[in-house]
Write an enzyme that holds these catalytic residues in place. Structure first.
Site: not given
Length: 381
Positions: A156-158, A360
């Site tokens: 994901g985004c992190y 996050f």
């Protein structure tokens, strides 16, 4: 020993999407309810985004060969291809971006050639194929066949920050190592029409982008700014597992992005910084705004608002993140690299300034890092 990021390059696909145009197209879909249409307008107008980029040229007109797969330009109708169809497009388009931005980063790294690369770390959560992007980079850039390869997938985004942490770990273990870190995300491949609020918010936020960095512990001169990688930490918040997720559906990957995410970040962001600042206790005793730069992953405008308010930062410290969101949207893992690039390019010659970075993602996971931006050397008088 110091481990430094010697170059940082970014890239986006050619197709630009104006936010208001996508909003109007999505709101006009016949399968949306009246409430769904209102949610589309609300989400897009509150996003803080002006444009995004997409690997899908169908947004600009019908394909020269064959029938449209994702979007029918003539009617403005969104199509609903299977996950397999979407992933085949990912393999083609992501490979091109992976190799392009990796080549750019290698060309920009002074004193480092392709033959010097010892490790490749790739990052993506928007598609899968094997041999994967790590393999494609080694072949396309004619790296040593013995180059060690790692892929961080579906985090994901992190995920860019664990990739940089892994590069730092490798370089500390082997002072001669040169690590090529490459992130590519094609989020728009998974856009679909739905009355589900999470899906609508995702459609309003996500874009496509790529970033690559060369990391090494070698002591090399540089005429351009570099980032010293100091410390990294990971924290799982005590709540939020159900508030952010990324699942594989039959017609694309499905985003779960609950409206409570900004509140979770607001409640737990200071606690997430505690283990990071434990490396340098004097930082914990000072106002957060005294750290010169904050490279925050712009997951959405409300997240940036919460971070700015909770940490009592100066609005100017969030400008790189807000500008990235405005100009590119949320490109998942690649996004924080765009923010870091803005900070790095702005480093004045001869300066040495601290950077705190945060991203996050699902879990809810908070990844943090402390870096030092070194401006280009000044010329002797």
């Amino acid at each position: 020993m110091s481990v430094t990021l010697r170059s940082l390059e970014t890239a986006v696909p050619a197709t630009a999407l104006r936010q208001e145009e996508v909003r109007d197209l999505l709101a006009a879909q016949p399968d949306l309810s009246r409430l769904g249409k209102r949610l589309v307008s609300t989400a897009f107008d509150a996003s803080g985004i002006e444009r995004r980029y997409s690997a899908l040229a169908e947004w600009e007109g019908p394909p020269a060969d064959g029938e449209p797969v994702f979007f029918e330009a003539g009617t403005g109708r969104f199509l609903n291809p299977t996950t397999g169809t979407r992933n085949r497009v990912y393999e083609l388009e992501a490979t091109a971006l992976f190799t392009h931005v990796a080549s750019q980063a290698l060309d920009a790294a002074e004193g480092i050639a392709a033959a010097d690369v010892t490790h490749v770390v790739t990052v993506s959560c928007t598609g899968f194929f094997a041999p994967g992007p790590d393999y494609r980079i080694v072949r396309a850039l004619e790296l040593n066949p013995a180059t060690q390869r790692y892929h961080l997938g579906f985090m994901g985004c992190y995920a860019a920050l664990p990739a940089l942490r892994q590069a730092q770990t490798i370089c500390r273990a082997d002072p001669d190592a040169v690590v090529l870190v490459v992130s590519v995300e094609l989020c728009t491949l998974h856009v679909r029409t739905s009355n589900d609020p999470d899906t609508i918010v995702g459609s309003s936020l996500f874009g496509d982008g790529a970033a690559a960095a060369v990391v090494t512990g070698r002591d090399l001169p540089s005429s351009t700014p570099v980032l010293q990688l100091d410390h990294f930490e990971t924290v799982l918040t005590p709540v939020g597992e159900e508030a952010m997720a990324w699942n594989i559906g039959d017609h694309g990957f499905e985003m779960v992005l609950g409206t409570y995410v900004p509140h979770i970040i607001d409640e737990h962001i200071t606690g997430a910084l505690v283990p990071l600042f434990a490396h340098e206790p004097e930082l914990a005793e000072r106002p957060h705004r005294e750290i010169e730069h904050w490279a925050i992953h712009p997951g959405g405008r409300s997240i940036l608002d919460k971070v700015e308010a909770k940490l009592e930062l100066d609005p100017a410290q969030l400008v790189p993140a807000r500008e990235t969101l405005r100009d590119y949207g949320n490109m998942s893992s690649a996004t924080v690299m765009f923010v870091l690039q803005k900070i790095l390019h702005a480093a004045a010659p001869g300066t040495r300034e601290r950077v705190c970075t945060m991203a996050f993602g699902p879990g809810l996971t908070v990844e943090t890092g402390l870096l030092t931006a070194h401006g280009a050397p000044t010329s002797d008088p």
